[in-house]
Design a protein around this motif. Structure first.
Motif, PDB file in Angstrom:
ATOM      1  N   SER A 160       6.373  -0.701   2.507  1.00 37.07           N
ATOM      2  CA  SER A 160       6.811   0.185   1.430  1.00 37.07           C
ATOM      3  C   SER A 160       8.139  -0.288   0.839  1.00 37.07           C
ATOM      4  O   SER A 160       9.042  -0.713   1.583  1.00 37.07           O
ATOM      5  CB  SER A 160       6.964   1.617   1.961  1.00 37.07           C
ATOM      6  N   PRO A 161       8.291  -0.216  -0.468  1.00 41.81           N
ATOM      7  CA  PRO A 161       9.584  -0.560  -1.075  1.00 41.81           C
ATOM      8  C   PRO A 161      10.704   0.388  -0.650  1.00 41.81           C
ATOM      9  O   PRO A 161      11.880   0.062  -0.805  1.00 41.81           O
ATOM     10  CB  PRO A 161       9.311  -0.470  -2.581  1.00 41.81           C
ATOM     11  N   LYS A 162      10.352   1.538  -0.098  1.00 43.66           N
ATOM     12  CA  LYS A 162      11.367   2.466   0.396  1.00 43.66           C
ATOM     13  C   LYS A 162      11.966   2.010   1.724  1.00 43.66           C
ATOM     14  O   LYS A 162      13.056   2.467   2.102  1.00 43.66           O
ATOM     15  CB  LYS A 162      10.757   3.857   0.592  1.00 43.66           C
ATOM     16  N   PHE A 163      11.236   1.093   2.409  1.00 45.84           N
ATOM     17  CA  PHE A 163      11.723   0.652   3.714  1.00 45.84           C
ATOM     18  C   PHE A 163      12.736  -0.474   3.527  1.00 45.84           C
ATOM     19  O   PHE A 163      12.521  -1.619   3.885  1.00 45.84           O
ATOM     20  CB  PHE A 163      10.546   0.209   4.592  1.00 45.84           C
ATOM     21  N   GLU A 164      13.880  -0.097   2.947  1.00 44.83           N
ATOM     22  CA  GLU A 164      15.009  -0.987   2.722  1.00 44.83           C
ATOM     23  C   GLU A 164      16.272  -0.249   3.150  1.00 44.83           C
ATOM     24  O   GLU A 164      16.299   0.992   3.145  1.00 44.83           O
ATOM     25  CB  GLU A 164      15.104  -1.386   1.246  1.00 44.83           C
ATOM     26  N   PRO A 165      17.323  -0.970   3.550  1.00 44.50           N
ATOM     27  CA  PRO A 165      18.566  -0.292   3.956  1.00 44.50           C
ATOM     28  C   PRO A 165      19.036   0.703   2.898  1.00 44.50           C
ATOM     29  O   PRO A 165      19.137   0.367   1.713  1.00 44.50           O
ATOM     30  CB  PRO A 165      19.558  -1.445   4.119  1.00 44.50           C
ATOM     31  N   GLY A 166      19.256   1.935   3.327  1.00 41.00           N
ATOM     32  CA  GLY A 166      19.654   2.994   2.412  1.00 41.00           C
ATOM     33  C   GLY A 166      18.507   3.804   1.870  1.00 41.00           C
ATOM     34  O   GLY A 166      18.713   4.857   1.246  1.00 41.00           O
ATOM     35  N   GLY A 167      17.255   3.345   2.091  1.00 41.64           N
ATOM     36  CA  GLY A 167      16.100   4.080   1.596  1.00 41.64           C
ATOM     37  C   GLY A 167      15.817   5.320   2.417  1.00 41.64           C
ATOM     38  O   GLY A 167      16.249   5.460   3.557  1.00 41.64           O
ATOM     39  N   SER A 168      15.064   6.224   1.815  1.00 45.43           N
ATOM     40  CA  SER A 168      14.676   7.468   2.493  1.00 45.43           C
ATOM     41  C   SER A 168      13.156   7.543   2.581  1.00 45.43           C
ATOM     42  O   SER A 168      12.448   7.245   1.608  1.00 45.43           O
ATOM     43  CB  SER A 168      15.204   8.682   1.726  1.00 45.43           C
ATOM     44  N   ILE A 169      12.680   7.966   3.745  1.00 42.64           N
ATOM     45  CA  ILE A 169      11.246   8.054   3.997  1.00 42.64           C
ATOM     46  C   ILE A 169      10.936   9.469   4.473  1.00 42.64           C
ATOM     47  O   ILE A 169      11.608   9.988   5.382  1.00 42.64           O
ATOM     48  CB  ILE A 169      10.804   7.033   5.061  1.00 42.64           C
ATOM     49  N   ALA A 170       9.949  10.091   3.874  1.00 43.67           N
ATOM     50  CA  ALA A 170       9.575  11.449   4.254  1.00 43.67           C
ATOM     51  C   ALA A 170       8.811  11.446   5.569  1.00 43.67           C
ATOM     52  O   ALA A 170       8.255  10.430   5.995  1.00 43.67           O
ATOM     53  CB  ALA A 170       8.731  12.087   3.147  1.00 43.67           C
ATOM     54  N   ALA A 171       8.792  12.601   6.193  1.00 46.65           N
ATOM     55  CA  ALA A 171       8.060  12.742   7.450  1.00 46.65           C
ATOM     56  C   ALA A 171       6.584  12.427   7.237  1.00 46.65           C
ATOM     57  O   ALA A 171       5.973  12.860   6.253  1.00 46.65           O
ATOM     58  CB  ALA A 171       8.230  14.160   7.998  1.00 46.65           C
ATOM     59  N   ASN A 172       6.004  11.633   8.154  1.00 49.45           N
ATOM     60  CA  ASN A 172       4.590  11.247   8.164  1.00 49.45           C
ATOM     61  C   ASN A 172       4.194  10.357   6.976  1.00 49.45           C
ATOM     62  O   ASN A 172       2.998  10.145   6.736  1.00 49.45           O
ATOM     63  CB  ASN A 172       3.679  12.480   8.202  1.00 49.45           C
ATOM     64  N   GLU A 173       5.169   9.840   6.253  1.00 46.78           N
ATOM     65  CA  GLU A 173       4.871   8.925   5.153  1.00 46.78           C
ATOM     66  C   GLU A 173       4.720   7.500   5.703  1.00 46.78           C
ATOM     67  O   GLU A 173       5.607   6.995   6.399  1.00 46.78           O
ATOM     68  CB  GLU A 173       6.000   8.956   4.116  1.00 46.78           C
ATOM     69  N   VAL A 174       3.586   6.855   5.400  1.00 48.49           N
ATOM     70  CA  VAL A 174       3.328   5.504   5.884  1.00 48.49           C
ATOM     71  C   VAL A 174       4.222   4.521   5.128  1.00 48.49           C
ATOM     72  O   VAL A 174       4.289   4.546   3.896  1.00 48.49           O
ATOM     73  CB  VAL A 174       1.851   5.115   5.689  1.00 48.49           C
ATOM     74  N   PHE A 175       4.921   3.660   5.887  1.00 49.00           N
ATOM     75  CA  PHE A 175       5.805   2.677   5.238  1.00 49.00           C
ATOM     76  C   PHE A 175       5.483   1.239   5.655  1.00 49.00           C
ATOM     77  O   PHE A 175       5.989   0.295   5.068  1.00 49.00           O
ATOM     78  CB  PHE A 175       7.279   2.996   5.513  1.00 49.00           C
ATOM     79  N   ILE A 176       4.612   1.070   6.677  1.00 48.31           N
ATOM     80  CA  ILE A 176       4.144  -0.271   7.065  1.00 48.31           C
ATOM     81  C   ILE A 176       2.676  -0.159   7.439  1.00 48.31           C
ATOM     82  O   ILE A 176       2.266   0.788   8.127  1.00 48.31           O
ATOM     83  CB  ILE A 176       4.942  -0.834   8.257  1.00 48.31           C
ATOM     84  N   ARG A 177       1.879  -1.156   6.989  1.00 50.04           N
ATOM     85  CA  ARG A 177       0.471  -1.199   7.381  1.00 50.04           C
ATOM     86  C   ARG A 177       0.189  -2.525   8.075  1.00 50.04           C
ATOM     87  O   ARG A 177       0.575  -3.588   7.599  1.00 50.04           O
ATOM     88  CB  ARG A 177      -0.453  -1.046   6.183  1.00 50.04           C
ATOM     89  N   ILE A 178      -0.527  -2.399   9.205  1.00 54.51           N
ATOM     90  CA  ILE A 178      -1.011  -3.571   9.951  1.00 54.51           C
ATOM     91  C   ILE A 178      -2.466  -3.825   9.548  1.00 54.51           C
ATOM     92  O   ILE A 178      -3.220  -2.886   9.263  1.00 54.51           O
ATOM     93  CB  ILE A 178      -0.909  -3.325  11.469  1.00 54.51           C
ATOM     94  N   ASP A 179      -2.861  -5.081   9.511  1.00 50.21           N
ATOM     95  CA  ASP A 179      -4.246  -5.433   9.145  1.00 50.21           C
ATOM     96  C   ASP A 179      -5.223  -4.617   9.996  1.00 50.21           C
ATOM     97  O   ASP A 179      -5.275  -4.766  11.225  1.00 50.21           O
ATOM     98  CB  ASP A 179      -4.462  -6.923   9.374  1.00 50.21           C
ATOM     99  N   PRO A 180      -6.022  -3.753   9.390  1.00 43.45           N
ATOM    100  CA  PRO A 180      -6.880  -2.854  10.162  1.00 43.45           C
ATOM    101  C   PRO A 180      -8.272  -3.402  10.478  1.00 43.45           C
ATOM    102  O   PRO A 180      -9.059  -2.737  11.184  1.00 43.45           O
ATOM    103  CB  PRO A 180      -7.000  -1.643   9.237  1.00 43.45           C
ATOM    104  N   GLU A 181      -8.626  -4.579   9.991  1.00 44.55           N
ATOM    105  CA  GLU A 181     -10.017  -5.042  10.074  1.00 44.55           C
ATOM    106  C   GLU A 181     -10.529  -5.063  11.512  1.00 44.55           C
ATOM    107  O   GLU A 181     -11.625  -4.551  11.809  1.00 44.55           O
ATOM    108  CB  GLU A 181     -10.137  -6.441   9.450  1.00 44.55           C
ATOM    109  N   GLU A 182      -9.777  -5.642  12.432  1.00 42.71           N
ATOM    110  CA  GLU A 182     -10.241  -5.727  13.821  1.00 42.71           C
ATOM    111  C   GLU A 182     -10.468  -4.334  14.407  1.00 42.71           C
ATOM    112  O   GLU A 182     -11.450  -4.095  15.131  1.00 42.71           O
ATOM    113  CB  GLU A 182      -9.213  -6.487  14.650  1.00 42.71           C
ATOM    114  N   TYR A 183      -9.589  -3.412  14.086  1.00 51.10           N
ATOM    115  CA  TYR A 183      -9.666  -2.073  14.673  1.00 51.10           C
ATOM    116  C   TYR A 183     -10.763  -1.248  14.010  1.00 51.10           C
ATOM    117  O   TYR A 183     -11.372  -0.373  14.658  1.00 51.10           O
ATOM    118  CB  TYR A 183      -8.302  -1.387  14.566  1.00 51.10           C
ATOM    119  N   GLU A 184     -11.082  -1.533  12.780  1.00 49.42           N
ATOM    120  CA  GLU A 184     -12.227  -0.891  12.137  1.00 49.42           C
ATOM    121  C   GLU A 184     -13.524  -1.346  12.801  1.00 49.42           C
ATOM    122  O   GLU A 184     -14.456  -0.532  12.996  1.00 49.42           O
ATOM    123  CB  GLU A 184     -12.244  -1.237  10.646  1.00 49.42           C
ATOM    124  N   LEU A 185     -13.602  -2.626  13.140  1.00 49.04           N
ATOM    125  CA  LEU A 185     -14.798  -3.135  13.817  1.00 49.04           C
ATOM    126  C   LEU A 185     -14.945  -2.507  15.203  1.00 49.04           C
ATOM    127  O   LEU A 185     -16.071  -2.217  15.644  1.00 49.04           O
ATOM    128  CB  LEU A 185     -14.722  -4.655  13.932  1.00 49.04           C
TER     129      LEU A 185
END
Length: 365
Positions: free
Chosen positions: A96-121
């Motif tokens: 997420s562009p919000k995940f920078e020094p000084g940024g603010s992130i709301a509760a339960n807001e996703v800010f990083i995603r890991i490749d989900p393909e293996e876990y979907e399988l």
């Protein structure tokens, strides 16, 4: 016929010189003989009474009601911080562009995603296992003696499916609270995962909860005694960004090894918006409201002598007194009332000692 005393080798004036010396000696003897026979004695006590006493400036304290305040300097600190890490191993596919020094992130807001393909399988495979077992149990060909075994396998398969779904959800990284970003050290394509899998690269960044912001201030141990009980006392915190209400939350259980100072920790008022609070490491001036005392004295700072003692003038002489300190305020020293005699001496007096005779100037109120 008289003889010539000068002799053939001496000049005539030498005899006159001898006569002059003899006459001078006789004159000195006559002067000394006329000196007084008695020596007048000096009355030492008379001299002492005439000796000039040092004049000291004094103040005459009066009982008053006083609310003590403690002024300290400190800084805004963080009670806690949280590290952003991935609980599953995989490549980062989005930040997420919000995940920078000084940024603010709301509760339960996703800010990083890991490749989900293996876990979907994995979820798909676990779902197929559950479906197959459900089909076997419902099939007419299932015999009664196999029903219990199939039911147990089905339950295990359902648990495996829930675990696979949990791992899939963990490919989306978020926090259960509002957070502000301290640092970010993650990039798309980077391998993320637990520390035992990826080592130091496990920490993707640091965040903190705005509610964890507080103020820390070093304090003298004697000031803690004057404010006792200190926890819960109201305070005012002043920074460059404003003035904030706060309360004393805790006191450090140990003192700093070098300075021998304790530390006070203050929490900001709960009704203050989190976004209005000062940033960590901000310099702060703190004023803590202390207890109220009635009937005590407020002495000028100039009255304090060594070891928190004062000089009191009684019957024209100095007396050393150690008043009980209640606290200090701006330009004043609050003490319990005591016998101030003819006044409390202000400033230092060279050679001051117990019993020294002095002259007190007109006392000040």
């Amino acid at each position: 016929m008289p003889q010539d005393t000068a002799g053939p080798d001496r000049p005539k004036w030498f005899g006159y010189l001898q006569l002059a010396v003899i006459l001078g000696a006789i004159a000195v003897a006559l002067y000394l003989a006329r000196a007084p026979e008695r020596v007048e004695r000096i009355d030492r006590s008379a001299l002492e009474t005439q000796e000039r006493r040092p004049v000291v400036s004094v103040v005459q304290p009066t009982p008053t009601e006083q609310a003590l305040t403690l002024r300290l300097t400190g800084s805004v600190v963080l009670k806690e911080r949280a590290a952003a890490v991935s609980e599953v191993v995989g490549r980062v596919v989005w930040v997420s562009p919000k995940f920078e020094p000084g940024g603010s992130i709301a509760a339960n807001e996703v800010f990083i995603r890991i490749d989900p393909e293996e876990y979907e399988l994995r979820v798909e495979a676990a779902g197929l296992e559950v479906a197959e077992l459900e089909h076997d149990i419902s099939g007419k060909e299932a015999r009664n003696e196999d029903a219990a075994g199939l039911a147990l396998k089905l339950e295990k398969a359902r648990v495996a499916l829930r675990l696979a779904e949990l791992q899939l959800r963990r490919t989306n990284i978020s926090f259960p609270f509002d957070a502000r970003v301290i640092s970010s050290s993650v990039e798309v394509g980077e391998l993320a995962g637990p520390a035992e899998k990826v080592g130091k690269a496990a920490v993707l960044g640091l965040v903190y909860r705005p509610e964890s912001i507080r103020v820390a201030a070093p304090v003298e141990q004697r000031d803690l005694r004057h404010l006792a009980p200190v926890v819960g006392r109201a305070a005012e915190v002043r920074t460059r960004t404003g003035v904030f209400r706060a309360k004393v939350a805790t006191v450090s259980p140990v003192v700093e090894a070098k300075s021998r100072l304790a530390s006070l920790f203050l929490n900001f008022s709960d009704d203050l918006p989190a976004g209005s609070l000062p940033l960590p490491h901000t310099f702060a001036e703190i004023v803590i409201a202390g207890p109220e005392h009635s009937g005590g004295y407020v002495l000028p700072d100039a009255a304090a002598q060594a070891s928190d003692r004062v000089w009191v003038v009684r019957d024209g002489a100095l007396n050393s007194v150690e008043p009980r300190t209640l606290g200090r305020i701006d330009g004043g020293w609050v003490v319990e009332a005591f016998d101030a005699g003819d006044g409390v001496v202000l400033g230092t007096l060279p050679g001051a000692r117990e019993g020294l005779a002095v002259t007190a100037a007109k006392p000040q109120a």
